[in-house]
Design a protein around this motif. Structure first.
Motif, PDB file in Angstrom:
ATOM      1  N   ILE A  81       0.847  -1.187   0.000  1.00 13.59           N
ATOM      2  CA  ILE A  81       0.000   0.000   0.000  1.00 13.59           C
ATOM      3  C   ILE A  81       0.883   1.239   0.000  1.00 13.59           C
ATOM      4  O   ILE A  81       1.876   1.302   0.713  1.00 13.59           O
ATOM      5  CB  ILE A  81      -0.901   0.024   1.260  1.00 13.59           C
ATOM      6  CG1 ILE A  81      -1.904  -1.118   1.211  1.00 13.59           C
ATOM      7  CG2 ILE A  81      -1.619   1.363   1.380  1.00 13.59           C
ATOM      8  CD1 ILE A  81      -2.856  -1.143   2.382  1.00 13.59           C
ATOM      9  N   ALA A  82       0.533   2.201  -0.836  1.00  8.83           N
ATOM     10  CA  ALA A  82       1.162   3.518  -0.737  1.00  8.83           C
ATOM     11  C   ALA A  82       0.078   4.494  -0.325  1.00  8.83           C
ATOM     12  O   ALA A  82      -1.016   4.469  -0.864  1.00  8.83           O
ATOM     13  CB  ALA A  82       1.773   3.925  -2.066  1.00  8.83           C
ATOM     14  N   TYR A  83       0.392   5.311   0.639  1.00  6.21           N
ATOM     15  CA  TYR A  83      -0.618   6.214   1.178  1.00  6.21           C
ATOM     16  C   TYR A  83      -0.067   7.633   1.062  1.00  6.21           C
ATOM     17  O   TYR A  83       0.945   7.961   1.649  1.00  6.21           O
ATOM     18  CB  TYR A  83      -0.870   5.858   2.654  1.00  6.21           C
ATOM     19  CG  TYR A  83      -2.081   6.508   3.294  1.00  6.21           C
ATOM     20  CD1 TYR A  83      -2.649   7.664   2.771  1.00  6.21           C
ATOM     21  CD2 TYR A  83      -2.653   5.966   4.437  1.00  6.21           C
ATOM     22  CE1 TYR A  83      -3.750   8.242   3.365  1.00  6.21           C
ATOM     23  CE2 TYR A  83      -3.759   6.537   5.042  1.00  6.21           C
ATOM     24  CZ  TYR A  83      -4.295   7.685   4.497  1.00  6.21           C
ATOM     25  OH  TYR A  83      -5.388   8.264   5.107  1.00  6.21           O
ATOM     26  N   LEU A  90       7.078  13.849   5.533  1.00  9.19           N
ATOM     27  CA  LEU A  90       8.447  13.418   5.240  1.00  9.19           C
ATOM     28  C   LEU A  90       9.240  13.459   6.543  1.00  9.19           C
ATOM     29  O   LEU A  90       8.918  14.224   7.445  1.00  9.19           O
ATOM     30  CB  LEU A  90       9.082  14.360   4.231  1.00  9.19           C
ATOM     31  CG  LEU A  90       8.325  14.507   2.909  1.00  9.19           C
ATOM     32  CD1 LEU A  90       8.966  15.599   2.073  1.00  9.19           C
ATOM     33  CD2 LEU A  90       8.286  13.202   2.155  1.00  9.19           C
ATOM     34  N   LEU A  91      10.267  12.621   6.614  1.00  7.80           N
ATOM     35  CA  LEU A  91      11.118  12.645   7.800  1.00  7.80           C
ATOM     36  C   LEU A  91      12.085  13.814   7.681  1.00  7.80           C
ATOM     37  O   LEU A  91      12.908  13.844   6.769  1.00  7.80           O
ATOM     38  CB  LEU A  91      11.901  11.326   7.926  1.00  7.80           C
ATOM     39  CG  LEU A  91      11.038  10.072   8.049  1.00  7.80           C
ATOM     40  CD1 LEU A  91      11.906   8.827   8.030  1.00  7.80           C
ATOM     41  CD2 LEU A  91      10.204  10.118   9.309  1.00  7.80           C
ATOM     42  N   GLU A 101      13.969   6.621  -0.542  1.00 11.47           N
ATOM     43  CA  GLU A 101      14.592   5.292  -0.513  1.00 11.47           C
ATOM     44  C   GLU A 101      14.210   4.483   0.720  1.00 11.47           C
ATOM     45  O   GLU A 101      14.272   3.258   0.721  1.00 11.47           O
ATOM     46  CB  GLU A 101      16.125   5.446  -0.581  1.00 11.47           C
ATOM     47  CG  GLU A 101      16.577   5.882  -1.957  1.00 11.47           C
ATOM     48  CD  GLU A 101      18.072   6.201  -2.023  1.00 11.47           C
ATOM     49  OE1 GLU A 101      18.564   6.370  -3.131  1.00 11.47           O
ATOM     50  OE2 GLU A 101      18.710   6.280  -0.962  1.00 11.47           O
ATOM     51  N   LEU A 102      13.801   5.192   1.760  1.00  6.50           N
ATOM     52  CA  LEU A 102      13.508   4.518   3.028  1.00  6.50           C
ATOM     53  C   LEU A 102      12.378   3.492   2.925  1.00  6.50           C
ATOM     54  O   LEU A 102      12.397   2.470   3.603  1.00  6.50           O
ATOM     55  CB  LEU A 102      13.145   5.574   4.080  1.00  6.50           C
ATOM     56  CG  LEU A 102      12.844   5.055   5.477  1.00  6.50           C
ATOM     57  CD1 LEU A 102      14.139   4.633   6.147  1.00  6.50           C
ATOM     58  CD2 LEU A 102      12.131   6.095   6.303  1.00  6.50           C
ATOM     59  N   VAL A 103      11.387   3.745   2.074  1.00  3.07           N
ATOM     60  CA  VAL A 103      10.182   2.918   2.093  1.00  3.07           C
ATOM     61  C   VAL A 103      10.332   1.591   1.348  1.00  3.07           C
ATOM     62  O   VAL A 103       9.395   0.791   1.305  1.00  3.07           O
ATOM     63  CB  VAL A 103       8.960   3.680   1.529  1.00  3.07           C
ATOM     64  CG1 VAL A 103       8.599   4.822   2.442  1.00  3.07           C
ATOM     65  CG2 VAL A 103       9.210   4.162   0.125  1.00  3.07           C
ATOM     66  N   PHE A 104      11.504   1.342   0.753  1.00  2.00           N
ATOM     67  CA  PHE A 104      11.658   0.087   0.022  1.00  2.00           C
ATOM     68  C   PHE A 104      12.096  -1.040   0.933  1.00  2.00           C
ATOM     69  O   PHE A 104      12.999  -0.860   1.752  1.00  2.00           O
ATOM     70  CB  PHE A 104      12.667   0.252  -1.117  1.00  2.00           C
ATOM     71  CG  PHE A 104      12.167   1.173  -2.176  1.00  2.00           C
ATOM     72  CD1 PHE A 104      11.334   0.701  -3.170  1.00  2.00           C
ATOM     73  CD2 PHE A 104      12.482   2.514  -2.138  1.00  2.00           C
ATOM     74  CE1 PHE A 104      10.835   1.562  -4.122  1.00  2.00           C
ATOM     75  CE2 PHE A 104      11.986   3.375  -3.093  1.00  2.00           C
ATOM     76  CZ  PHE A 104      11.158   2.901  -4.086  1.00  2.00           C
ATOM     77  N   GLN A 105      11.435  -2.183   0.782  1.00  8.94           N
ATOM     78  CA  GLN A 105      11.820  -3.341   1.590  1.00  8.94           C
ATOM     79  C   GLN A 105      13.069  -3.974   0.987  1.00  8.94           C
ATOM     80  O   GLN A 105      13.995  -4.340   1.686  1.00  8.94           O
ATOM     81  CB  GLN A 105      10.701  -4.390   1.636  1.00  8.94           C
ATOM     82  CG  GLN A 105       9.327  -3.826   1.894  1.00  8.94           C
ATOM     83  CD  GLN A 105       9.131  -3.422   3.342  1.00  8.94           C
ATOM     84  OE1 GLN A 105       9.957  -3.723   4.181  1.00  8.94           O
ATOM     85  NE2 GLN A 105       8.033  -2.730   3.623  1.00  8.94           N
ATOM     86  N   ALA A 142       6.477  13.530  -1.605  1.00 12.97           N
ATOM     87  CA  ALA A 142       5.580  12.497  -1.072  1.00 12.97           C
ATOM     88  C   ALA A 142       4.933  11.718  -2.223  1.00 12.97           C
ATOM     89  O   ALA A 142       4.712  10.507  -2.119  1.00 12.97           O
ATOM     90  CB  ALA A 142       4.509  13.137  -0.197  1.00 12.97           C
ATOM     91  N   ARG A 145       7.455   9.273  -3.529  1.00  9.36           N
ATOM     92  CA  ARG A 145       7.579   8.161  -2.588  1.00  9.36           C
ATOM     93  C   ARG A 145       6.454   7.157  -2.796  1.00  9.36           C
ATOM     94  O   ARG A 145       6.669   5.943  -2.789  1.00  9.36           O
ATOM     95  CB  ARG A 145       7.552   8.701  -1.157  1.00  9.36           C
ATOM     96  CG  ARG A 145       7.676   7.645  -0.087  1.00  9.36           C
ATOM     97  CD  ARG A 145       7.762   8.243   1.284  1.00  9.36           C
ATOM     98  NE  ARG A 145       6.551   8.960   1.653  1.00  9.36           N
ATOM     99  CZ  ARG A 145       6.420   9.691   2.761  1.00  9.36           C
ATOM    100  NH1 ARG A 145       7.423   9.797   3.593  1.00  9.36           N
ATOM    101  NH2 ARG A 145       5.298  10.308   3.027  1.00  9.36           N
ATOM    102  N   ALA A 146       5.228   7.685  -3.007  1.00  9.14           N
ATOM    103  CA  ALA A 146       4.080   6.793  -3.185  1.00  9.14           C
ATOM    104  C   ALA A 146       4.160   6.048  -4.518  1.00  9.14           C
ATOM    105  O   ALA A 146       3.868   4.858  -4.593  1.00  9.14           O
ATOM    106  CB  ALA A 146       2.792   7.594  -3.091  1.00  9.14           C
TER     107      ALA A 146
ATOM    108  N   TYR B 157       3.347   2.424   5.236  1.00  3.08           N
ATOM    109  CA  TYR B 157       4.344   1.946   4.268  1.00  3.08           C
ATOM    110  C   TYR B 157       5.011   0.658   4.739  1.00  3.08           C
ATOM    111  O   TYR B 157       5.992   0.221   4.141  1.00  3.08           O
ATOM    112  CB  TYR B 157       5.397   3.023   4.004  1.00  3.08           C
ATOM    113  CG  TYR B 157       4.930   4.043   2.990  1.00  3.08           C
ATOM    114  CD1 TYR B 157       5.011   3.767   1.626  1.00  3.08           C
ATOM    115  CD2 TYR B 157       4.383   5.248   3.381  1.00  3.08           C
ATOM    116  CE1 TYR B 157       4.577   4.686   0.687  1.00  3.08           C
ATOM    117  CE2 TYR B 157       3.939   6.173   2.445  1.00  3.08           C
ATOM    118  CZ  TYR B 157       4.034   5.885   1.107  1.00  3.08           C
ATOM    119  OH  TYR B 157       3.595   6.787   0.179  1.00  3.08           O
ATOM    120  N   LEU B 159       7.014  -0.160   7.282  1.00  5.01           N
ATOM    121  CA  LEU B 159       8.445  -0.085   7.515  1.00  5.01           C
ATOM    122  C   LEU B 159       8.911  -1.174   8.478  1.00  5.01           C
ATOM    123  O   LEU B 159      10.075  -1.531   8.485  1.00  5.01           O
ATOM    124  CB  LEU B 159       8.826   1.276   8.085  1.00  5.01           C
ATOM    125  CG  LEU B 159       8.732   2.463   7.140  1.00  5.01           C
ATOM    126  CD1 LEU B 159       9.479   3.645   7.706  1.00  5.01           C
ATOM    127  CD2 LEU B 159       9.268   2.130   5.769  1.00  5.01           C
TER     128      LEU B 159
END
Lengths: 250, 251
Positions: A81-83, A90-91, A101-105, A142, A145-146, B157, B159
């Motif tokens: 899910i992207a929200y 944002l951080l 890049e943070l949201v990628f597993q 944002a 990122r989504a 997301y 995390l």
């Protein structure tokens, strides 16, 4: 790839010891890869609904499950899910690029992010901290990122508010383009009917609280004509005459 | 800018010089063993360093500091976050915290020695118990003020716990951890001396006790100087850079 089956019996809002119903009963079946716009007056509970779908709010009676073409009841927890929230979220301690890049597993799709940064005209400031950017630019981060995680389900909560008209038009176009390249299910909350008509396969009009479906309308304008203002205006006029119940919303 | 910075440097140097001059004049006037000349203290300091005595005792104190500080910070962060995030836990333990915050340091130290004997672990435990409530209170404040919007973003997301902790929660707690570190070091220094004075046979506190009994003010002051230098090194060499690094992103 993932549809959503929504069946909410009731959702209450607690203030102090009193509770008032905000949503329901509400049934919606979103087919896989459908682009759905939710249109409703402000404060009717659209954001709450998105939060419930994203699993952030579990305090309701009813169920929300995912469905794929193969399996019928998948857990929504297993879909990507992207929200996109109303505010960018944002951080602040990470740069634009680190935020994306943070949201990628798994591995980070560097070329895709590069492309998106260029399209959104954010390439020059990809190493800046978000607080140094304008709100419009933060929103575009944002959006990247989504988009970049290629979600199965994309939830968007009035994402183009506070963007200037040309930028909004451009991003709308990009959204449509990405969606055509790689179809996924989109739930898009807006109160701008023209925007909704330009984007969606299907419009769902929602009543003020307690939120229920007022009208469920398929948009039959071909994809190529979505930029055509006349086509959109014609559709809007037809919509108004055929569905008097949504008159108050427009 | 440069002229200003230079001016400030000179002022700082001047103020230090004035202090030493006042000390020197007072010592000359008094002519007493209880207030030695700065030069005498410097000589004593040098001797104590050369003989290895001062480094040994300072080292022991620093080791105790490191051990008790680390334990107190790790425990304090964990408990503080737990209390800050769970209202029920907080309601239950709030009174405990209040009590422990108000027990005088000396009481905890004596009780630890009485109950657990005059050994190293009792000494460190006493320091930890004194420091822990402060850390908990500070970190709890931090955990309460976590940005809900960002936590929701992390959750939607997916995390995961570890990534959320490292990238979303920790940076928000960092200023509070730094605050706890700063106030904690100042507090632990003072407590650790009393702990050593009461029940250890080495360390700065023990040495100060010996000098007190011998009326050796020169050595006392020499050790104090060593103390001040070490604290300043930790402050400017470690804490300030760490803080600057964490503040880079702020506008």
């Amino acid at each position: 790839m993932s549809g959503v089956h929504i069946d909410i019996v009731s959702k209450q809002h607690h203030h102090g010891h009193r509770a008032s119903p905000t949503i329901g009963p509400l049934q919606l079946d979103i087919a896989p890869n459908q682009f759905v716009c939710l249109v409703g007056p402000s404060g009717c509970g659209k954001t709450t609904l998105l939060q419930m779908i994203a699993g952030l709010d579990r305090d309701y009676v009813g169920q929300i499950v995912g469905s794929t073409t193969r399996l019928n009841n998948t857990r929504l927890a297993d879909t990507t899910i992207a929200y996109m929230f109303q505010n960018p979220r944002l951080l602040p301690w990470y740069s634009v690029r680190q935020n994306i890049e943070l949201v990628f597993q798994g591995p980070v799709p560097t070329t895709l992010i590069d492309q998106l940064l260029v399209t959104m005209q954010l390439e020059p400031c990809q190493h800046d901290y978000p607080q140094r950017l304008s709100l419009g630019m933060q929103r575009r981060v944002a959006i990247i990122r989504a988009f970049a995680i290629n979600p199965d389900l994309l939830l968007m909560d009035e994402p183009f508010v506070s963007l200037d008209a040309p930028a909004a038009r451009q991003i709308r176009k990009l959204l449509r383009c990405l969606w055509q390249q790689r179809p996924h299910t989109v739930l898009f909350v807006t109160h701008d009917v023209r925007e909704a008509i330009a984007l969606a396969d299907r419009l769902i009009f929602l009543s003020p609280s307690p939120m229920q479906t007022l009208a469920d309308i398929a948009v039959d304008i071909p994809r190529e004509q979505r930029d055509d203002e006349v086509a959109i205006d014609t559709f809007k006029t037809r919509l108004l005459s055929s569905h008097p119940e949504i008159h108050d919303l427009l | 800018m440069i002229a200003q910075a230079f001016g400030q440097r000179t002022l700082a140097a001047l103020s230090l010089l004035t202090l030493f001059a006042a000390w020197h004049v007072a010592a000359l006037l008094l002519e007493s063993r209880t207030l030695p000349l700065p030069a005498t203290v410097a000589a004593t300091f040098w001797q104590a360093c050369a003989s290895g005595e001062l480094p040994y005792h300072l080292g022991m104190t620093l080791l105790r500091l490191l051990a008790s500080f680390s334990i107190a910070m790790v425990l304090g962060c964990a408990i503080g976050v737990a209390l800050g995030r769970h209202a029920g836990l907080n309601a239950f333990f709030d009174n405990w915290l209040l009590i422990f915050l108000n027990v005088p340091a000396l009481v905890t130290i004596i009780l630890c020695y009485v109950w657990f004997g005059l050994d190293e672990s009792a000494a460190i435990l006493a320091v930890v118990i004194n420091k822990l409530p402060n850390v908990i209170v500070t970190i709890r404040e931090g955990a309460r003020s976590l940005d809900q919007d960002l936590l929701e973003m992390a959750e939607s997301y997916r995390l995961g716990k570890w990534k959320t902790l490292r990238h979303v929660i920790w940076p928000q707690l960092y200023p509070f951890v730094m605050g706890a570190t700063r106030s904690g070091l100042a507090l632990i220094w003072k407590i650790i001396l009393v702990v050593e004075l009461l029940g250890r046979s080495n360390g700065m506190g023990y040495q100060l006790h010996v000098f007190f009994q011998l009326f050796d003010v020169a050595s006392l002051l020499a050790y104090t100087v060593a103390f001040i230098i070490v604290i300043q090194i930790i402050e400017t060499g470690l804490l300030k850079p760490l803080e600057r690094k964490a503040q880079r992103w702020r506008r």
